[in-house]
Each structure stands twice: as C-alpha cells, then as structure tokens.
Design an enzyme around this catalytic site. Structure first.
Site, PDB file in Angstrom:
ATOM      1  CD  GLU A   2       1.615  -3.720   5.933  1.00 55.22           C
ATOM      2  OE1 GLU A   2       2.367  -3.090   6.701  1.00 55.22           O
ATOM      3  OE2 GLU A   2       0.575  -3.241   5.454  1.00 55.22           O
ATOM      4  CG  HIS A  27       1.335   3.891  12.174  1.00 56.88           C
ATOM      5  ND1 HIS A  27       0.078   3.393  12.450  1.00 56.88           N
ATOM      6  CD2 HIS A  27       1.616   3.487  10.908  1.00 56.88           C
ATOM      7  CE1 HIS A  27      -0.375   2.705  11.413  1.00 56.88           C
ATOM      8  NE2 HIS A  27       0.565   2.749  10.461  1.00 56.88           N
ATOM      9  CG  HIS A  36      -0.288   0.116   2.535  1.00 54.89           C
ATOM     10  ND1 HIS A  36      -0.060   1.320   3.173  1.00 54.89           N
ATOM     11  CD2 HIS A  36       0.179  -0.843   3.374  1.00 54.89           C
ATOM     12  CE1 HIS A  36       0.525   1.089   4.347  1.00 54.89           C
ATOM     13  NE2 HIS A  36       0.687  -0.205   4.487  1.00 54.89           N
ATOM     14  CG  ASP A  87       2.942   0.808   7.760  1.00 57.37           C
ATOM     15  OD1 ASP A  87       2.769   0.036   6.801  1.00 57.37           O
ATOM     16  OD2 ASP A  87       2.092   0.999   8.650  1.00 57.37           O
ATOM     17  CG  ASP A 127      -3.271   3.653   2.480  1.00 60.85           C
ATOM     18  OD1 ASP A 127      -2.658   2.645   2.078  1.00 60.85           O
ATOM     19  OD2 ASP A 127      -4.134   3.599   3.385  1.00 60.85           O
ATOM     20  CD  GLU A 171      -2.488  -1.827   5.775  1.00 63.78           C
ATOM     21  OE1 GLU A 171      -2.455  -2.799   6.554  1.00 63.78           O
ATOM     22  OE2 GLU A 171      -2.146  -0.680   6.121  1.00 63.78           O
ATOM     23  CD  GLU A 172      -1.552   2.432   7.511  1.00 65.54           C
ATOM     24  OE1 GLU A 172      -2.252   2.062   8.483  1.00 65.54           O
ATOM     25  OE2 GLU A 172      -0.341   2.173   7.421  1.00 65.54           O
TER      26      GLU A 172
END
Length: 379
Positions: free
Chosen positions: A163, A352, A68, A101, A70, A134-135
């Site tokens: 991931e 994150h 991903h 990520d 995003d 995905e998020e």
C-alpha cells in the site's frame, strides 16, 4: 528485466472497479505462470483473488507480498484531465485510477519477484496474494486468500503489503501497525409531538445531542508509545423531519472511532452502550446501538523484519523510513493473524482523487526497493 511501469499501465487499462475483476488478475496470472509461478484463483462471494507461489510449498522461508488490483470509482469522468483508464504518461507522470492505490505497487512487487527468482533462485519460496476486494468490504478478499492458504497448507513466514505509505516523499514512512476502526450507529426513539407543547413529547434529538456531547466530552486517551491518541468523530445526525413545528419520534446519529492498542472494538462498544444507557435514564428516550468493527488495532513490534525493510528503503532512496501506525485500515489487519506484516509503498497524495497519478520513476524505484528486500531476506 520486467518493466514495472509497462505492467502498471496494462493494469490501469483494466477497469477493475470493486467488485469487477476487469481482467487485471487474469493478466497477472498469465505473467506469473509464464515466469514459473504456480497460480490459483481463489474466488469467493463474487470476488476474484489470485494466489501465486514460486518455490516449494511449506518452505522454511517464504516471503509474501500482498496487494490489490481493485480500485474506487472514477467519480466525474469529465473532471479528469486524462482518461482514467488510459494510463497516459505526461511530463513523467502516469495518470489513471489505481495508479497510486495500488496497481503500481502490485506491478512493482510482481516485477521484482519475477526477476528475483529468475536471476537468483532463493532457498525458499516467494508468495503473492492479490485481491480484488480491498476497496470493498474485504470479507471475500485477502480473508478468502488466507482461509484458502490455511486449508491448503500454504504459509508465508513474513509479508509486505504494498500500500502507499509515504505522505510526501518516497521512502519517508513505513507502517508497522494500524489503528482499529469502528462505526457506531445510534437510533433514538421518543414520542412525537407539537413543538409548541414540548412537555407532551419526548424529543429523541435532545437525547442524541446529549449523548454525543458526552462522547466528545474528553479524549479517549493520550496515545501510546507506537500509536497516536484515539479519535472519535461524529459523522452524521438525522431525523428526516420536513416540518419545523413537529418534534420527531425518531432520530439517528453515526460516530466513527479510530482507536489505538489501549482499546478493542468490544471495550469501546461496552463504553458506548453504558453512555447510551445513562442518557436513556436521564431523558426517557430509548437509544439502540449497532456497532460495526472494521478492524482491531495491531502492531508488528520493531525488530529484524522492519529493520530489513528500512535498510533497503534507505539504500535506494537515501531516507530512513519512520515506523508509523497512522492512517486508515488496510488488508494488513487480516495478514497480521497469519504472520508478521509491514507495509511499504509509494507516496499516496493522489490516491482516490480525480487525476490520480504516479511518477514513472517512482514505480521503478519501488521495484528496486522490493528487489533489494527479497535479496536481503534470502541472503
């Protein structure tokens, strides 16, 4: 050679905070089309997704990568040492939202795929499925790609999700499954009254506290051969009551459960409902339950595919990765309905966080691992 670090930096500079595409998939589509991949945007529900294939449709062997572009919001931008969308490199580290990520993972498998099909065209196909959701809720991301693939006769025989999987050191862990995840929302409705006369009221908080104590009274299980014990966490209790001398009429509580293969979302929902009915009978307070199941537990049993990945990781890092099912959910929970799926990627320590960052050398190492996996898979 396609430089995965340069591609990572370009992706970080795309402000693709869910659900915004931010130019990231547009960038990748251009890079992949130039390398001879057939590309298709698969947008659904305001979410951008990209499907790319090199080789013949419906090939007997078709290796897939999933990832991903995003990212989560940056939070307090002033707290960042470097521009969260600047991709600045300092002391060998690249900073930026999505650095770990997982824009570096996407860049690594895109670079590996491009160089592999150019230098050693395989007898088969290479498929990339890249989502912008995905998020977020995930219902219009990888699921949309898989729905489109099913409708158009596209299929992966095996898939690797890029991931971050390593806790501390590159190469130490891959994921062969994931626990299931569900959230239970309880609403207790009683009778409001004066706190000096509790016998004239029916306190919903008393019922909720009793219910929550029952749910936490004993462990859900002791774990299984491939999974840790399931866990239940109380995440919030609230009644919105500003008065200290009023028993409220209504109160809510939320519980999050991460469960292994001894359970399903349905079996846990039934258990929660039975416990709520028992407390209702004891207290006279009505308790409503709403359950949201994010994903069921799943396992790709250890075998040739996981062994192939472990061998490539060991060859490039000197470490044999542990086959784990720990952590939260990922889009592998959707891919597992389509084909066998394993996850392997970077060290995820800073994902994150403020000042999310990745060692530039690790991006190149990840590309080397993915390249070796492709060579061994089609050998």
């Amino acid at each position: 050679m396609t430089d995965p670090a340069v591609l990572t930096a370009k992706l970080i500079r795309c402000a693709s905070v869910t659900p915004s595409e931010g130019g990231a998939l547009h960038l990748l589509q251009g890079v992949l089309q130039e390398a001879g991949f057939t590309c298709q945007r698969v947008d659904r529900g305001g979410i951008a997704n990209l499907f790319a294939r090199w080789g013949a449709k419906g090939a007997n062997k078709s290796f897939g990568f999933n990832g991903h572009t995003d990212v989560v919001p940056v939070g307090d931008a002033a707290a960042w040492t470097h521009d969260p969308f600047g991709a600045e490199i300092v002391d060998g580290w690249m900073y930026g939202r999505g650095a770990t990520d997982m824009k570096s993972g996407v860049a690594a498998f895109v670079a590996a795929a491009i160089d592999f099909v150019r230098d050693t065209p395989p007898d088969g196909s290479v498929i990339l499925t890249i989502t912008g959701d995905e998020e977020g809720e995930g219902k219009d991301g990888t699921l949309a790609l898989l729905d489109w693939m099913a409708a158009n006769g596209e299929r992966m025989t095996h898939c690797l999700v890029g991931e971050p999987t390593c806790p501390d050191e590159m190469g130490e862990m891959m994921k062969i499954g994931r626990r299931g995840s569900m959230t239970a929302f309880f609403t207790a409705t009683g009778v409001q009254g004066h706190s000096a006369y509790p016998h004239r009221a029916r306190n919903p908080l008393t019922a909720l506290v009793r219910l929550l104590a029952r749910l936490e009274e004993k462990p859900l299980d002791a774990g299984t051969p491939h999974f840790d014990p399931s866990t239940l966490a109380i995440t919030t209790v609230d009644c919105g009551n500003p008065a200290n001398n009023v028993i409220p009429a209504r109160a809510t509580a939320t519980v999050n459960i991460r469960f292994n293969d001894l359970h399903s979302g349905a079996s846990l929902s039934d258990w929660l409902c039975r416990e709520a009915r028992a407390v209702e009978a004891e207290t006279g307070v009505q308790i409503a339950l709403r359950a949201s199941i994010s994903g069921e537990s799943f396992l790709t049993p250890p075998g040739e595919f996981s062994a192939l990945i472990a061998k490539a990781v060991q060859a490039e890092t000197g470490r044999t990765p542990t086959a784990s099912t720990s952590g939260g959910t990922s889009d592998a929970r959707f891919v597992k309905h389509h084909c066998p799926v394993v996850e392997f990627g970077l060290v995820g320590k800073t994902m994150h966080q403020v000042d999310e960052r990745v060692p530039v050398a690790q991006i190149h190492q990840l590309k080397a691992i993915y390249s070796r996996i492709l060579r061994d898979y089609f050998a």
